[in-house]
Design an enzyme around this catalytic site. Structure first.
Site, short mmCIF file in Angstrom:
data_model
loop_
_atom_site.label_atom_id
_atom_site.label_comp_id
_atom_site.label_asym_id
_atom_site.label_seq_id
_atom_site.Cartn_x
_atom_site.Cartn_y
_atom_site.Cartn_z
N ASP A 50 -104.24 -65.36 19.84
CA ASP A 50 -102.94 -64.88 19.36
C ASP A 50 -102.48 -65.70 18.14
O ASP A 50 -101.86 -65.16 17.23
CB ASP A 50 -101.90 -65.00 20.48
CG ASP A 50 -102.14 -63.98 21.57
OD1 ASP A 50 -102.57 -62.86 21.25
OD2 ASP A 50 -101.90 -64.31 22.75
N ASN A 126 -93.27 -63.81 16.53
CA ASN A 126 -92.93 -64.27 17.88
C ASN A 126 -91.46 -64.68 17.97
O ASN A 126 -90.70 -64.08 18.70
CB ASN A 126 -93.78 -65.48 18.28
CG ASN A 126 -95.06 -65.09 18.98
OD1 ASN A 126 -95.25 -63.94 19.34
ND2 ASN A 126 -95.93 -66.06 19.19
N GLU A 127 -91.12 -65.75 17.26
CA GLU A 127 -89.77 -66.29 17.41
C GLU A 127 -89.45 -67.31 16.32
O GLU A 127 -90.35 -67.80 15.63
CB GLU A 127 -89.56 -66.98 18.77
CG GLU A 127 -90.14 -68.37 18.91
CD GLU A 127 -91.63 -68.43 19.05
OE1 GLU A 127 -92.28 -68.95 18.12
OE2 GLU A 127 -92.17 -67.95 20.04
N ASP A 154 -80.60 -78.92 23.30
CA ASP A 154 -81.74 -79.20 22.41
C ASP A 154 -81.83 -78.19 21.27
O ASP A 154 -82.19 -78.53 20.15
CB ASP A 154 -83.05 -79.16 23.20
CG ASP A 154 -83.27 -80.45 23.98
OD1 ASP A 154 -82.39 -81.33 23.92
OD2 ASP A 154 -84.31 -80.57 24.65
N THR A 165 -93.11 -62.97 25.47
CA THR A 165 -94.07 -63.53 26.43
C THR A 165 -94.58 -64.90 25.97
O THR A 165 -95.41 -65.50 26.66
CB THR A 165 -95.28 -62.58 26.59
OG1 THR A 165 -95.69 -62.14 25.29
CG2 THR A 165 -94.93 -61.39 27.45
N ALA A 166 -94.11 -65.39 24.82
CA ALA A 166 -94.57 -66.67 24.29
C ALA A 166 -93.58 -67.78 24.68
O ALA A 166 -93.24 -67.91 25.85
CB ALA A 166 -94.78 -66.54 22.78
N LYS A 169 -90.67 -67.09 27.08
CA LYS A 169 -90.94 -66.98 28.53
C LYS A 169 -90.97 -68.37 29.17
O LYS A 169 -90.45 -68.56 30.27
CB LYS A 169 -92.23 -66.22 28.81
CG LYS A 169 -92.46 -66.01 30.29
CD LYS A 169 -93.67 -65.19 30.59
CE LYS A 169 -93.83 -65.03 32.10
NZ LYS A 169 -93.92 -66.33 32.81
P1 NAD Z 1 -100.60 -72.95 20.36
O1 NAD Z 1 -102.00 -73.24 19.97
O2 NAD Z 1 -99.70 -74.09 20.77
O3 NAD Z 1 -100.65 -71.82 21.50
C1 NAD Z 1 -99.60 -71.48 22.28
C2 NAD Z 1 -100.03 -70.43 23.31
O4 NAD Z 1 -99.15 -69.33 23.20
C3 NAD Z 1 -101.45 -69.86 23.19
O5 NAD Z 1 -102.00 -69.78 24.47
C4 NAD Z 1 -101.22 -68.47 22.61
O6 NAD Z 1 -102.23 -67.55 23.01
C5 NAD Z 1 -99.92 -68.12 23.25
N1 NAD Z 1 -99.17 -67.07 22.57
C6 NAD Z 1 -98.92 -66.93 21.24
N2 NAD Z 1 -98.21 -65.81 21.04
C7 NAD Z 1 -98.02 -65.25 22.26
C8 NAD Z 1 -97.34 -64.08 22.69
N3 NAD Z 1 -96.70 -63.30 21.83
N4 NAD Z 1 -97.31 -63.81 24.02
C9 NAD Z 1 -97.94 -64.62 24.90
N5 NAD Z 1 -98.59 -65.73 24.55
C10 NAD Z 1 -98.61 -66.03 23.24
O7 NAD Z 1 -99.88 -72.24 19.15
P2 NAD Z 1 -100.28 -70.93 18.38
O8 NAD Z 1 -101.48 -70.31 19.00
O9 NAD Z 1 -100.28 -71.23 16.94
O10 NAD Z 1 -99.02 -70.02 18.71
C11 NAD Z 1 -97.72 -70.35 18.25
C12 NAD Z 1 -96.79 -69.92 19.33
O11 NAD Z 1 -96.92 -70.82 20.41
C13 NAD Z 1 -95.33 -69.95 18.98
O12 NAD Z 1 -94.93 -68.78 18.32
C14 NAD Z 1 -94.69 -70.12 20.34
O13 NAD Z 1 -94.30 -68.89 20.89
C15 NAD Z 1 -95.78 -70.67 21.21
N6 NAD Z 1 -95.34 -71.95 21.76
C16 NAD Z 1 -95.10 -72.00 23.08
C17 NAD Z 1 -94.60 -73.15 23.65
C18 NAD Z 1 -94.34 -73.17 25.12
O14 NAD Z 1 -94.60 -72.14 25.76
N7 NAD Z 1 -93.78 -74.24 25.64
C19 NAD Z 1 -94.32 -74.26 22.88
C20 NAD Z 1 -94.58 -74.18 21.52
C21 NAD Z 1 -95.08 -73.01 20.95
#
Ligand code: NAD
Length: 272
Positions: A50, A126-127, A154, A165-166, A169
């Site tokens: 993703d 995503n966000e 924060d 879902t990212a 969630k």
């Molecule tokens: P990353 O390598 O830290 O991966 C984050 C995870 O989020 C991966 O498993 C990826 O497959 C998953 N992901 C990304 N978009 C998704 C979606 N729309 N629905 C479900 N899962 C999704 O970072 P990356 O791959 O460069 O992705 C960046 C995204 O990571 C940001 O947009 C943010 O949403 C997410 N993120 C999540 C957290 C958390 O859940 N605590 C923290 C930081 C960033």
């Protein structure tokens, strides 16, 4: 032999498996007379996960109306990836049959206005998350012109339906079907006690309503937009709304249903 007229860009992460798929797929496409083009493509294929699709989106975020995306996953099935790495022949066959069908989802538009009058705009798939760099963030949140709450904590995220879902969630936000045209505002560790009060739950805002955020303390804030992070000093306001442009994905016969993806990613098999 005549080319198909379709211009395709392929974008892969550095992992050996993704690089292998990149070379294999590029050769298969050339053999079928597709034009490989990395500036003005009709179709963008991301290879990886993703995160790679997010990078592909940002490479072409100013050409969203001209481009359709398709994702190949080199691991498990992702949210933005329709094909696995062993399905390349099927992908090429579908591209040959393709007549322009697409599925389209909302994108977030974020406008940051600084106190010196500078304006920066971003698109997020995503966000966008805003945090104060090293202390409690305090900001007034206005929804559809209603001064809604003074947030302390924060930070907050505003996510798209596909972004629900990212990070959203993980913060306890709701999962939205990607065809719902709405934004979701979710708190990151809000302070709630007898003195400070926020709603506490996520808020889902329809397309016509704008979300405004006005920090009350001026120093450094960090804004994360998908997989990129920016630092700003003295933000006057941030305006969030659904962008005029959508992201278009290639509509493929193998397009997995959204609820199957959610189940596959977060639940797995259910014991009878
Ligand atoms: P990353 O390598 O830290 O991966 C984050 C995870 O989020 C991966 O498993 C990826 O497959 C998953 N992901 C990304 N978009 C998704 C979606 N729309 N629905 C479900 N899962 C999704 O970072 P990356 O791959 O460069 O992705 C960046 C995204 O990571 C940001 O947009 C943010 O949403 C997410 N993120 C999540 C957290 C958390 O859940 N605590 C923290 C930081 C960033």
């Amino acid at each position: 032999m005549k080319n198909t007229g379709k211009r395709v860009d392929l974008i892969a992460n550095r992992k050996p498996q993704s690089q292998k798929v990149l070379h294999k797929l590029r050769e298969k496409l050339k053999k079928q007379h597709f034009i490989i083009n990395d500036t003005n493509p009709d179709i963008v294929i991301s290879i990886g996960g993703d995160g790679m699709l997010l990078s592909a989106f940002h490479k072409y975020e100013n050409q969203l109306d001209k481009v359709r995306f398709v994702g190949v996953h080199t691991g498990h099935l992702g949210f933005y990836t329709d094909y696995r790495d062993f399905e390349l022949d099927q992908l090429v066959a579908n591209l040959q049959l393709d007549s322009g069908a697409k599925v389209s989802y909302p994108v977030l538009n974020v406008k940051v206005t600084l106190e010196n009058g500078d304006v920066k705009t971003f698109r997020a798939l995503n966000e966008a998350s805003i945090r104060r760099s090293d202390r409690t963030m305090v900001a007034d949140i206005i929804i559809n012109h209603v001064p809604f709450e003074r947030f302390r904590g924060d930070g907050v995220t505003v996510s798209t339906p596909t972004g629900s879902t990212a990070y959203n969630k993980s913060l306890g936000g709701a999962v939205l079907h990607p065809t719902i045209e709405a934004l979701q505002l979710t708190e990151i560790a809000s302070l709630n006690n007898r003195v400070y009060r926020t709603l506490g739950s996520s808020i889902i805002v329809p397309k016509k309503d704008k979300i405004e955020l006005l920090p009350t303390r001026n120093d450094y804030h960090t804004l994360s937009v998908d997989n990129s992070t920016y630092s700003f000093r003295n933000i006057e306001r941030i305006d969030y709304q659904i962008d005029h442009h959508k992201i278009h994905f290639l509509a493929t016969p193998s397009h997995t249903s959204f609820w199957n993806r959610v189940k596959d990613a977060f639940i797995g098999e259910v014991d009878e």
